[in-house]
Design a protein around this motif. Structure first.
Motif, PDB file in Angstrom:
ATOM      1  N   ALA A  83      55.894  36.910   1.873  1.00 51.85           N
ATOM      2  CA  ALA A  83      57.254  36.395   2.059  1.00 51.85           C
ATOM      3  C   ALA A  83      58.206  36.961   1.009  1.00 51.85           C
ATOM      4  CB  ALA A  83      57.247  34.870   2.003  1.00 51.85           C
ATOM      5  N   ASN A  84      57.729  37.127  -0.216  1.00 51.32           N
ATOM      6  CA  ASN A  84      58.567  37.729  -1.257  1.00 51.32           C
ATOM      7  C   ASN A  84      58.846  39.190  -0.955  1.00 51.32           C
ATOM      8  OD1 ASN A  84      59.317  35.996  -3.705  1.00 51.32           O
ATOM      9  ND2 ASN A  84      57.178  35.428  -3.394  1.00 51.32           N
ATOM     10  N   LEU A  85      57.842  39.899  -0.477  1.00 50.89           N
ATOM     11  CA  LEU A  85      58.045  41.302  -0.099  1.00 50.89           C
ATOM     12  C   LEU A  85      59.020  41.398   1.069  1.00 50.89           C
ATOM     13  CD1 LEU A  85      54.397  42.697  -0.378  1.00 50.89           C
ATOM     14  CD2 LEU A  85      56.314  43.092  -1.944  1.00 50.89           C
ATOM     15  N   LEU A  86      58.911  40.452   2.007  1.00 53.70           N
ATOM     16  CA  LEU A  86      59.840  40.421   3.136  1.00 53.70           C
ATOM     17  C   LEU A  86      61.269  40.214   2.639  1.00 53.70           C
ATOM     18  CD1 LEU A  86      60.322  40.362   6.209  1.00 53.70           C
ATOM     19  CD2 LEU A  86      59.893  37.889   6.130  1.00 53.70           C
ATOM     20  N   ALA A  87      61.432  39.322   1.654  1.00 49.35           N
ATOM     21  CA  ALA A  87      62.766  39.089   1.090  1.00 49.35           C
ATOM     22  C   ALA A  87      63.306  40.350   0.427  1.00 49.35           C
ATOM     23  CB  ALA A  87      62.712  37.942   0.086  1.00 49.35           C
ATOM     24  N   SER A  99      62.571  34.492   5.321  1.00 49.83           N
ATOM     25  CA  SER A  99      61.646  34.624   4.195  1.00 49.83           C
ATOM     26  C   SER A  99      61.726  33.404   3.281  1.00 49.83           C
ATOM     27  CB  SER A  99      61.947  35.899   3.399  1.00 49.83           C
ATOM     28  OG  SER A  99      63.152  35.781   2.667  1.00 49.83           O
ATOM     29  N   ARG A 100      62.920  32.828   3.120  1.00 52.23           N
ATOM     30  CA  ARG A 100      63.079  31.639   2.283  1.00 52.23           C
ATOM     31  C   ARG A 100      62.375  30.433   2.909  1.00 52.23           C
ATOM     32  NH1 ARG A 100      63.896  31.826  -2.730  1.00 52.23           N
ATOM     33  NH2 ARG A 100      64.945  29.823  -2.704  1.00 52.23           N
ATOM     34  N   ILE A 101      62.419  30.337   4.232  1.00 50.41           N
ATOM     35  CA  ILE A 101      61.711  29.253   4.912  1.00 50.41           C
ATOM     36  C   ILE A 101      60.204  29.388   4.691  1.00 50.41           C
ATOM     37  CG2 ILE A 101      61.170  28.254   7.162  1.00 50.41           C
ATOM     38  CD1 ILE A 101      64.002  29.051   8.043  1.00 50.41           C
ATOM     39  N   LEU A 102      59.703  30.620   4.831  1.00 48.15           N
ATOM     40  CA  LEU A 102      58.276  30.862   4.605  1.00 48.15           C
ATOM     41  C   LEU A 102      57.901  30.555   3.152  1.00 48.15           C
ATOM     42  CD1 LEU A 102      57.813  34.207   6.589  1.00 48.15           C
ATOM     43  CD2 LEU A 102      57.129  31.901   7.275  1.00 48.15           C
ATOM     44  N   LEU A 103      58.755  30.925   2.218  1.00 46.21           N
ATOM     45  CA  LEU A 103      58.494  30.642   0.814  1.00 46.21           C
ATOM     46  C   LEU A 103      58.459  29.139   0.557  1.00 46.21           C
ATOM     47  CD1 LEU A 103      60.700  33.360  -0.926  1.00 46.21           C
ATOM     48  CD2 LEU A 103      58.209  33.199  -0.998  1.00 46.21           C
ATOM     49  N   GLY A 104      59.352  28.399   1.212  1.00 47.88           N
ATOM     50  CA  GLY A 104      59.358  26.949   1.053  1.00 47.88           C
ATOM     51  C   GLY A 104      58.086  26.307   1.577  1.00 47.88           C
ATOM     52  N   LEU A 105      57.617  26.779   2.721  1.00 49.00           N
ATOM     53  CA  LEU A 105      56.371  26.256   3.279  1.00 49.00           C
ATOM     54  C   LEU A 105      55.193  26.552   2.360  1.00 49.00           C
ATOM     55  CD1 LEU A 105      56.844  27.258   7.029  1.00 49.00           C
ATOM     56  CD2 LEU A 105      57.042  24.972   6.049  1.00 49.00           C
ATOM     57  N   CYS A 106      55.133  27.788   1.874  1.00 44.02           N
ATOM     58  CA  CYS A 106      54.050  28.175   0.960  1.00 44.02           C
ATOM     59  C   CYS A 106      54.122  27.366  -0.337  1.00 44.02           C
ATOM     60  CB  CYS A 106      54.130  29.663   0.641  1.00 44.02           C
ATOM     61  SG  CYS A 106      53.816  30.748   2.049  1.00 44.02           S
TER      62      CYS A 106
END
Length: 234
Positions: A83-87, A99-106
């Motif tokens: 997700a960070n690489l995606l951002a 990517s921020r949504i994925l980071l929040g879930l993680c």
């Protein structure tokens, strides 16, 4: 490896989670300029992370209750890295928001599981201090991770900052892979039973204290760096 160092490894992972969560506050002006959105819309990157953390993560925690804990932590950190690489490479604001949504879930999954792991590994009289060590990782991200990330953002731009977080997260990922013992998951607790805890007035009071505390500092924290930000010349 001793349990003390294992807990510190988990805290290191939480440090990376906290840095990824709050780093937007230091580079929000750069993101708005680069993606061509307003500052208020760029600020929704913080909101997206927070909502995913608060509401999405509990659902995923319930769905993965039976998954072996070490495997869940590793998959969460791996997804966090992706997700960070995606951002860092996102060509549009919409993909950055995703990517921020994925980071929040993680971040939500990792925090809950890491806290539980720390408590399970500690002796009864040290459970509280073990949990505090994990939370210290998040606190240090505000004190160290965000200022350093902001400084590097001024030098390199905001995209390499997310890439750097991804690379540095490989440290706790491989350390946890090598040293953290396996621990079986637990029986899933029905959502209705979890919500029943809200009938306890002490729980409600504690939640409201946390709610107002985090809301108070994060609302100001998100935009305070703009006082010193200067947009690049056209």
């Amino acid at each position: 490896m001793s349990k003390k160092y294992l807990i510190l490894l988990l805290a290191l992972g939480e440090f990376m989670i906290g840095t990824a969560e709050s780093i937007v506050t230091g580079i929000i002006g750069m993101i708005a300029d680069d993606t061509g959105v307003s500052l208020s819309l760029a600020g929704q990157l913080v909101t997206a992370f927070s909502l995913a953390f608060a509401f999405g993560a509990p659902v995923l925690i319930a769905l993965t209750a039976g998954v072996e804990r070490k495997k869940l932590i590793l998959w969460t950190l791996f997804s966090f890295i992706v997700a960070n690489l995606l951002a860092s490479i996102s060509p549009s604001f919409s993909l950055l928001m995703l990517s921020r949504i994925l980071l929040g879930l993680c971040g939500g999954i990792y925090t809950v599981v890491a806290l539980a792991q720390a408590a399970n590994m500690a002796s009864p009289e040290k459970k509280g201090s073990s949990i505090a060590i994990i939370l210290m990782g998040f606190s240090l991200s505000l004190v160290l991770g965000v200022p350093l990330g902001t400084m590097l953002g001024d030098i390199w731009g905001w995209r390499p900052v997310f890439a750097l977080i991804a690379v540095l997260t490989l440290i706790p990922f491989f350390a946890i892979f090598a040293y953290l013992p396996k621990q079986q998951g637990e029986e899933a607790i029905p959502l209705r039973k979890q919500l029943a805890a809200l009938r306890n007035k002490r729980v409600i009071h504690a939640l409201f204290i946390s709610l107002f505390f985090v809301t108070g500092y994060s609302t100001v924290y998100t935009y305070i760096t703009l006082r010193f930000y200067r947009a690049p010349p056209p």
